[in-house]
Design a protein around this motif. Structure first.
Motif, PDB file in Angstrom:
ATOM      1  N   ASP A  29       0.669   5.976   0.232  1.00  0.00           N
ATOM      2  CA  ASP A  29      -0.084   6.874   0.809  1.00  0.00           C
ATOM      3  C   ASP A  29      -0.889   7.556  -0.537  1.00  0.00           C
ATOM      4  O   ASP A  29      -0.451   7.508  -1.879  1.00  0.00           O
ATOM      5  CB  ASP A  29       0.650   7.867   1.242  1.00  0.00           C
ATOM      6  CG  ASP A  29       1.379   7.421   2.534  1.00  0.00           C
ATOM      7  OD1 ASP A  29       0.850   6.599   3.011  1.00  0.00           O
ATOM      8  OD2 ASP A  29       2.485   8.005   2.967  1.00  0.00           O
TER       9      ASP A  29
ATOM     10  N   ARG B  10       4.021   4.636  -6.043  1.00  0.00           N
ATOM     11  CA  ARG B  10       2.575   4.824  -6.419  1.00  0.00           C
ATOM     12  C   ARG B  10       2.349   4.659  -7.927  1.00  0.00           C
ATOM     13  O   ARG B  10       1.854   5.384  -8.509  1.00  0.00           O
ATOM     14  CB  ARG B  10       2.343   6.319  -6.274  1.00  0.00           C
ATOM     15  CG  ARG B  10       2.202   6.825  -4.732  1.00  0.00           C
ATOM     16  CD  ARG B  10       1.616   7.900  -4.438  1.00  0.00           C
ATOM     17  NE  ARG B  10       0.885   8.725  -5.119  1.00  0.00           N
ATOM     18  CZ  ARG B  10      -0.426   8.733  -4.930  1.00  0.00           C
ATOM     19  NH1 ARG B  10      -0.903   8.432  -3.943  1.00  0.00           N
ATOM     20  NH2 ARG B  10      -0.998   9.323  -5.881  1.00  0.00           N
TER      21      ARG B  10
ATOM     22  N   PRO C  71       0.868  -1.166   0.111  1.00  0.00           N
ATOM     23  CA  PRO C  71       0.019   0.032  -0.032  1.00  0.00           C
ATOM     24  C   PRO C  71       0.816   1.407  -0.094  1.00  0.00           C
ATOM     25  O   PRO C  71       1.968   1.436   0.543  1.00  0.00           O
ATOM     26  CB  PRO C  71      -0.612  -0.125   1.305  1.00  0.00           C
ATOM     27  CG  PRO C  71      -0.805  -1.507   1.610  1.00  0.00           C
ATOM     28  CD  PRO C  71       0.578  -2.093   1.101  1.00  0.00           C
TER      29      PRO C  71
ATOM     30  N   TRP D 270      -2.745   1.361  -9.038  1.00  0.00           N
ATOM     31  CA  TRP D 270      -3.892   1.644  -8.189  1.00  0.00           C
ATOM     32  C   TRP D 270      -4.977   0.643  -8.404  1.00  0.00           C
ATOM     33  O   TRP D 270      -5.094  -0.404  -9.279  1.00  0.00           O
ATOM     34  CB  TRP D 270      -4.579   2.920  -8.731  1.00  0.00           C
ATOM     35  CG  TRP D 270      -4.856   2.938  -9.866  1.00  0.00           C
ATOM     36  CD1 TRP D 270      -6.208   2.810 -10.299  1.00  0.00           C
ATOM     37  CD2 TRP D 270      -4.159   3.221 -11.114  1.00  0.00           C
ATOM     38  NE1 TRP D 270      -6.152   3.059 -11.907  1.00  0.00           N
ATOM     39  CE2 TRP D 270      -4.989   3.084 -12.518  1.00  0.00           C
ATOM     40  CE3 TRP D 270      -2.795   3.360 -11.479  1.00  0.00           C
ATOM     41  CZ2 TRP D 270      -4.603   3.350 -13.685  1.00  0.00           C
ATOM     42  CZ3 TRP D 270      -2.319   3.733 -12.742  1.00  0.00           C
ATOM     43  CH2 TRP D 270      -3.056   3.460 -13.933  1.00  0.00           C
TER      44      TRP D 270
ATOM     45  N   ARG E  77      -7.214   3.762  -4.453  1.00  0.00           N
ATOM     46  CA  ARG E  77      -6.052   3.639  -3.743  1.00  0.00           C
ATOM     47  C   ARG E  77      -4.983   3.199  -4.354  1.00  0.00           C
ATOM     48  O   ARG E  77      -4.981   2.555  -5.376  1.00  0.00           O
ATOM     49  CB  ARG E  77      -6.433   2.722  -2.407  1.00  0.00           C
ATOM     50  CG  ARG E  77      -6.399   1.337  -2.521  1.00  0.00           C
ATOM     51  CD  ARG E  77      -6.540   0.695  -1.315  1.00  0.00           C
ATOM     52  NE  ARG E  77      -6.383  -0.878  -1.738  1.00  0.00           N
ATOM     53  CZ  ARG E  77      -6.690  -1.548  -0.824  1.00  0.00           C
ATOM     54  NH1 ARG E  77      -6.998  -1.445   0.230  1.00  0.00           N
ATOM     55  NH2 ARG E  77      -6.125  -2.924  -1.106  1.00  0.00           N
ATOM     56  N   TYR E  78      -3.699   3.585  -3.888  1.00  0.00           N
ATOM     57  CA  TYR E  78      -2.544   3.267  -4.664  1.00  0.00           C
ATOM     58  C   TYR E  78      -1.733   2.298  -3.992  1.00  0.00           C
ATOM     59  O   TYR E  78      -1.677   2.122  -2.726  1.00  0.00           O
ATOM     60  CB  TYR E  78      -1.863   4.693  -4.932  1.00  0.00           C
ATOM     61  CG  TYR E  78      -2.511   5.504  -5.848  1.00  0.00           C
ATOM     62  CD1 TYR E  78      -2.132   5.535  -7.277  1.00  0.00           C
ATOM     63  CD2 TYR E  78      -3.471   6.460  -5.278  1.00  0.00           C
ATOM     64  CE1 TYR E  78      -2.782   6.491  -7.938  1.00  0.00           C
ATOM     65  CE2 TYR E  78      -4.356   7.061  -6.306  1.00  0.00           C
ATOM     66  CZ  TYR E  78      -3.912   7.229  -7.979  1.00  0.00           C
ATOM     67  OH  TYR E  78      -4.620   7.916  -8.506  1.00  0.00           O
TER      68      TYR E  78
ATOM     69  N   SER F 263      -4.921   8.931  -2.264  1.00  0.00           N
ATOM     70  CA  SER F 263      -6.149   8.436  -3.234  1.00  0.00           C
ATOM     71  C   SER F 263      -6.380   9.456  -3.966  1.00  0.00           C
ATOM     72  O   SER F 263      -6.011  10.455  -4.067  1.00  0.00           O
ATOM     73  CB  SER F 263      -7.246   8.204  -1.968  1.00  0.00           C
ATOM     74  OG  SER F 263      -7.469   9.362  -1.467  1.00  0.00           O
TER      75      SER F 263
END
Length: 165
Positions: A75, A100, A73, A103, A87-88, A77
């Protein structure tokens, strides 16, 4: 801003200007592979494509097709007017991390439920993405996640001057 002139469509191609808005889902039954740091981090028997006017398809790969520890995961969105809240993830492979770079839509909007538990990623953030045996090219611009193959004709949103398309 007016839409650009369509590229010529060769035999076996489709124009991204024929894709709908709002977007549509279509299953692609070709093998999909993703390589990062020289390691194959995803090998899927197929994927969902999101098809939207002016964009090459964005591929949503089954989360189960990624190797263990390839996804963590990240940070942040974002929100898509069609698919909902995203979410990334960071991607990891062969000693490399792509921050990132992927997603998902954990609870997609109505009409897009089939992409739940599927993950899309930026082709520009990894070493290579393949649809079948074809190496894809990333959609222009850093914001869009489409994958360009020989089966689609543009021009593609993301090139300079395309913001209003």
């Amino acid at each position: 801003m007016p839409h650009p002139r369509r590229d010529s469509v060769a035999p076996g191609q489709e124009s991204v200007w024929d894709y709908p808005r709002p977007p549509a889902l279509r299953w692609c039954n070709q093998r999909i592979r993703v390589v990062l740091g020289g390691q194959t981090i995803c090998d899927a028997p197929g994927a969902w494509q999101v098809l939207e006017t002016s964009h090459p398809p964005t591929y949503y790969l089954p989360g189960t097709a990624f190797v263990e520890q390839a996804i963590t995961p990240a940070d942040g969105s974002s929100f898509c007017e069609w698919k909902g809240a995203a979410r990334y993830f960071d991607l990891h492979g062969g000693g490399r991390t792509a921050d990132r770079a992927a997603w998902t839509y954990p609870e997609p909007s109505p009409g897009f439920e089939r992409i739940a538990e599927h993950i899309a990623l930026y082709a520009h953030a990894v070493d290579a993405c393949y649809v079948g045996d074809e190496l894809v090219r990333p959609q222009p611009g850093r914001f869009y996640g489409g994958w360009i193959t020989e089966s689609v004709a543009g021009p593609f949103k993301g090139v300079p001057g395309s913001l209003g398309w």
